[in-house]
Motif scaffolding. Structure first.
Motif, PDB file in Angstrom:
ATOM      1  N   THR A  15     -65.909 -15.809 -77.026  1.00 43.94           N
ATOM      2  CA  THR A  15     -67.198 -16.208 -76.460  1.00 43.94           C
ATOM      3  C   THR A  15     -67.674 -17.527 -76.937  1.00 43.94           C
ATOM      4  OG1 THR A  15     -67.809 -13.840 -76.852  1.00 43.94           O
ATOM      5  CG2 THR A  15     -69.645 -15.628 -76.487  1.00 43.94           C
ATOM      6  N   LEU A  16     -67.514 -18.385 -75.972  1.00 40.68           N
ATOM      7  CA  LEU A  16     -67.384 -19.911 -76.260  1.00 40.68           C
ATOM      8  C   LEU A  16     -68.888 -20.346 -76.036  1.00 40.68           C
ATOM      9  CD1 LEU A  16     -65.020 -21.454 -74.116  1.00 40.68           C
ATOM     10  CD2 LEU A  16     -64.854 -21.099 -76.634  1.00 40.68           C
ATOM     11  N   THR A  17     -69.400 -21.373 -77.226  1.00 42.45           N
ATOM     12  CA  THR A  17     -70.628 -21.908 -76.945  1.00 42.45           C
ATOM     13  C   THR A  17     -70.584 -23.124 -76.462  1.00 42.45           C
ATOM     14  OG1 THR A  17     -71.496 -20.710 -78.928  1.00 42.45           O
ATOM     15  CG2 THR A  17     -72.736 -22.553 -78.470  1.00 42.45           C
ATOM     16  N   HIS A  18     -69.347 -24.024 -77.029  1.00 41.34           N
ATOM     17  CA  HIS A  18     -69.107 -25.294 -76.400  1.00 41.34           C
ATOM     18  C   HIS A  18     -67.581 -25.319 -76.438  1.00 41.34           C
ATOM     19  CE1 HIS A  18     -73.160 -26.514 -76.769  1.00 41.34           C
ATOM     20  NE2 HIS A  18     -73.142 -26.648 -78.079  1.00 41.34           N
ATOM     21  N   GLN A  19     -67.064 -26.263 -75.586  1.00 44.37           N
ATOM     22  CA  GLN A  19     -65.726 -26.485 -75.406  1.00 44.37           C
ATOM     23  C   GLN A  19     -65.425 -28.050 -75.223  1.00 44.37           C
ATOM     24  OE1 GLN A  19     -63.473 -24.200 -72.724  1.00 44.37           O
ATOM     25  NE2 GLN A  19     -61.672 -24.506 -73.357  1.00 44.37           N
ATOM     26  N   LEU A  20     -64.287 -28.566 -75.776  1.00 44.90           N
ATOM     27  CA  LEU A  20     -64.077 -29.815 -75.272  1.00 44.90           C
ATOM     28  C   LEU A  20     -62.480 -30.108 -75.407  1.00 44.90           C
ATOM     29  CD1 LEU A  20     -64.831 -32.903 -74.783  1.00 44.90           C
ATOM     30  CD2 LEU A  20     -64.664 -33.154 -77.278  1.00 44.90           C
ATOM     31  N   VAL A  21     -61.848 -30.452 -74.539  1.00 42.90           N
ATOM     32  CA  VAL A  21     -60.527 -30.605 -74.372  1.00 42.90           C
ATOM     33  C   VAL A  21     -60.118 -32.085 -73.997  1.00 42.90           C
ATOM     34  CG1 VAL A  21     -58.343 -29.682 -73.422  1.00 42.90           C
ATOM     35  CG2 VAL A  21     -60.127 -28.067 -73.822  1.00 42.90           C
ATOM     36  N   LEU A  22     -59.052 -32.808 -74.759  1.00 40.58           N
ATOM     37  CA  LEU A  22     -58.831 -33.951 -74.506  1.00 40.58           C
ATOM     38  C   LEU A  22     -57.259 -34.153 -74.793  1.00 40.58           C
ATOM     39  CD1 LEU A  22     -61.747 -35.992 -76.051  1.00 40.58           C
ATOM     40  CD2 LEU A  22     -61.188 -35.939 -73.557  1.00 40.58           C
ATOM     41  N   ARG A  23     -56.818 -35.025 -73.992  1.00 38.25           N
ATOM     42  CA  ARG A  23     -55.194 -35.416 -74.596  1.00 38.25           C
ATOM     43  C   ARG A  23     -55.091 -36.866 -75.355  1.00 38.25           C
ATOM     44  NH1 ARG A  23     -51.496 -32.820 -72.277  1.00 38.25           N
ATOM     45  NH2 ARG A  23     -51.846 -31.495 -70.325  1.00 38.25           N
ATOM     46  N   PHE A  24     -54.334 -36.916 -76.300  1.00 39.50           N
ATOM     47  CA  PHE A  24     -54.170 -38.076 -77.341  1.00 39.50           C
ATOM     48  C   PHE A  24     -52.678 -38.402 -77.272  1.00 39.50           C
ATOM     49  CE2 PHE A  24     -58.011 -35.982 -78.780  1.00 39.50           C
ATOM     50  CZ  PHE A  24     -58.735 -37.062 -78.918  1.00 39.50           C
ATOM     51  N   LEU A  37     -62.757 -37.093 -83.894  1.00 40.39           N
ATOM     52  CA  LEU A  37     -63.320 -36.382 -82.883  1.00 40.39           C
ATOM     53  C   LEU A  37     -63.795 -34.922 -83.335  1.00 40.39           C
ATOM     54  CD1 LEU A  37     -64.592 -36.434 -79.930  1.00 40.39           C
ATOM     55  CD2 LEU A  37     -62.253 -35.524 -79.150  1.00 40.39           C
ATOM     56  N   ALA A  38     -62.640 -34.418 -83.867  1.00 37.88           N
ATOM     57  CA  ALA A  38     -62.955 -32.880 -84.030  1.00 37.88           C
ATOM     58  C   ALA A  38     -64.217 -32.815 -85.156  1.00 37.88           C
ATOM     59  CB  ALA A  38     -61.802 -32.247 -84.949  1.00 37.88           C
ATOM     60  N   VAL A  39     -64.181 -33.754 -86.068  1.00 36.99           N
ATOM     61  CA  VAL A  39     -65.459 -33.405 -87.110  1.00 36.99           C
ATOM     62  C   VAL A  39     -66.692 -34.242 -86.332  1.00 36.99           C
ATOM     63  CG1 VAL A  39     -66.422 -34.551 -89.229  1.00 36.99           C
ATOM     64  CG2 VAL A  39     -64.059 -33.954 -89.094  1.00 36.99           C
ATOM     65  N   GLN A  40     -66.483 -34.946 -85.522  1.00 33.99           N
ATOM     66  CA  GLN A  40     -67.740 -35.577 -84.800  1.00 33.99           C
ATOM     67  C   GLN A  40     -68.237 -34.504 -83.931  1.00 33.99           C
ATOM     68  OE1 GLN A  40     -69.484 -38.646 -84.956  1.00 33.99           O
ATOM     69  NE2 GLN A  40     -71.055 -37.574 -83.526  1.00 33.99           N
ATOM     70  N   GLN A  41     -67.485 -33.674 -82.977  1.00 36.59           N
ATOM     71  CA  GLN A  41     -67.897 -32.750 -82.175  1.00 36.59           C
ATOM     72  C   GLN A  41     -68.539 -31.496 -83.146  1.00 36.59           C
ATOM     73  OE1 GLN A  41     -68.177 -34.757 -79.203  1.00 36.59           O
ATOM     74  NE2 GLN A  41     -68.612 -32.290 -79.058  1.00 36.59           N
ATOM     75  N   LEU A  42     -68.102 -31.156 -84.297  1.00 35.25           N
ATOM     76  CA  LEU A  42     -68.598 -30.214 -84.904  1.00 35.25           C
ATOM     77  C   LEU A  42     -69.904 -30.747 -85.503  1.00 35.25           C
ATOM     78  CD1 LEU A  42     -68.388 -27.647 -86.801  1.00 35.25           C
ATOM     79  CD2 LEU A  42     -67.524 -29.242 -88.767  1.00 35.25           C
ATOM     80  N   THR A  43     -70.341 -31.993 -86.098  1.00 28.44           N
ATOM     81  CA  THR A  43     -71.536 -32.022 -86.421  1.00 28.44           C
ATOM     82  C   THR A  43     -72.601 -32.206 -85.429  1.00 28.44           C
ATOM     83  OG1 THR A  43     -70.762 -34.637 -86.203  1.00 28.44           O
ATOM     84  CG2 THR A  43     -70.719 -33.330 -88.508  1.00 28.44           C
ATOM     85  N   ASP A  44     -72.027 -32.725 -84.175  1.00 28.72           N
ATOM     86  CA  ASP A  44     -72.922 -32.596 -82.923  1.00 28.72           C
ATOM     87  C   ASP A  44     -73.307 -31.464 -82.355  1.00 28.72           C
ATOM     88  OD1 ASP A  44     -72.966 -35.495 -82.975  1.00 28.72           O
ATOM     89  OD2 ASP A  44     -71.457 -35.760 -81.025  1.00 28.72           O
ATOM     90  N   TRP A  45     -72.385 -30.448 -82.469  1.00 29.77           N
ATOM     91  CA  TRP A  45     -72.725 -29.117 -81.998  1.00 29.77           C
ATOM     92  C   TRP A  45     -73.280 -28.312 -82.864  1.00 29.77           C
ATOM     93  CZ3 TRP A  45     -67.063 -28.146 -79.678  1.00 29.77           C
ATOM     94  CH2 TRP A  45     -66.838 -28.733 -78.447  1.00 29.77           C
ATOM     95  N   THR A  46     -73.443 -28.509 -84.148  1.00 33.18           N
ATOM     96  CA  THR A  46     -73.750 -27.481 -85.018  1.00 33.18           C
ATOM     97  C   THR A  46     -74.800 -28.144 -85.839  1.00 33.18           C
ATOM     98  OG1 THR A  46     -72.181 -28.148 -86.865  1.00 33.18           O
ATOM     99  CG2 THR A  46     -71.625 -26.292 -85.310  1.00 33.18           C
ATOM    100  N   LEU A  86     -66.184 -24.214 -79.968  1.00 25.30           N
ATOM    101  CA  LEU A  86     -67.313 -23.453 -80.918  1.00 25.30           C
ATOM    102  C   LEU A  86     -67.505 -22.070 -80.583  1.00 25.30           C
ATOM    103  CD1 LEU A  86     -69.493 -24.020 -83.237  1.00 25.30           C
ATOM    104  CD2 LEU A  86     -71.071 -24.891 -81.554  1.00 25.30           C
ATOM    105  N   LEU A  87     -67.454 -21.130 -81.426  1.00 23.10           N
ATOM    106  CA  LEU A  87     -67.564 -19.652 -81.093  1.00 23.10           C
ATOM    107  C   LEU A  87     -68.843 -19.470 -82.081  1.00 23.10           C
ATOM    108  CD1 LEU A  87     -63.728 -18.762 -81.521  1.00 23.10           C
ATOM    109  CD2 LEU A  87     -65.010 -19.275 -79.376  1.00 23.10           C
ATOM    110  N   PRO A  88     -69.250 -18.081 -81.827  1.00 22.99           N
ATOM    111  CA  PRO A  88     -70.387 -17.651 -82.663  1.00 22.99           C
ATOM    112  C   PRO A  88     -70.435 -18.056 -84.068  1.00 22.99           C
ATOM    113  CG  PRO A  88     -69.976 -16.222 -80.700  1.00 22.99           C
ATOM    114  CD  PRO A  88     -69.010 -17.080 -80.848  1.00 22.99           C
ATOM    115  N   ASP A  89     -69.308 -17.675 -84.557  1.00 20.57           N
ATOM    116  CA  ASP A  89     -69.274 -17.729 -86.080  1.00 20.57           C
ATOM    117  C   ASP A  89     -68.049 -18.537 -86.747  1.00 20.57           C
ATOM    118  OD1 ASP A  89     -67.031 -16.224 -84.999  1.00 20.57           O
ATOM    119  OD2 ASP A  89     -67.083 -14.840 -86.775  1.00 20.57           O
TER     120      ASP A  89
END
Length: 153
Positions: A15-24, A37-46, A86-89
């Motif tokens: 059950t997704l709350t948010h999702q982001l997929v990118l190539r590097f 980016l992983a940390v930035q998205q975590l802090t933005d989403w939560t 980002l999943l519920p838990d």
């Protein structure tokens, strides 16, 4: 902290709350950008602070998975894919590379004099669950989940 070898994750739909997929790019710079980016998205989403325990765990896990993808799982000129979910838990980090035949070994303690080979031990220590999925003949995905809430909350 368990490792799961999965080939079909559709048995328990996420059950997704948010999702982001990118190539590097398959370079050290690509791995560094993926970690940031992983940390930035975590802090933005939560709205968790950068210095929270989950953010630190996400930084370490994302860095190790991306580093392993470029060191052990890439072919010259090939990128790796980072998916953040980002999943519920929990927060799930997935890194997909182009070497499905090179599965990650079980995380085993290294001799004290070794200077490399501890990445999966760190992933195992900081992630609540991690594993690997091969979905086609061309790629594999190594994933890890970091819990966002304390076990009692």
């Amino acid at each position: 902290m368990t490792r799961h070898q999965l080939t079909d994750e559709t048995k328990s739909p996420l059950t997704l709350t948010h999702q982001l997929v990118l190539r590097f790019s398959g370079t050290r710079r690509g791995a560094r950008l993926a970690r940031r980016l992983a940390v930035q998205q975590l802090t933005d989403w939560t709205a968790l602070p950068y210095d929270s325990d989950p953010a630190r765990a996400v930084a370490l896990v994302a860095a190790e998975l991306a580093s392993n993808a470029i060191r052990h799982g890439s072919l010259p000129g090939r990128d790796f894919r980072l998916a953040l979910l980002l999943l519920p838990d929990c927060y799930r980090i997935e890194v997909t590379d182009t070497r499905p035949e090179r599965l990650p070994p079980p995380a085993a303690p290294q001799p004290a004099d070794e200077t490399t080979g501890r990445g999966l031990l760190l992933v195992q220590a900081y992630a609540d669950r991690w594993g690997c999925a091969v979905r086609d003949a061309y790629t594999k995905t190594v994933w890890a989940e970091v819990q966002l809430r304390a076990a009692g909350s």
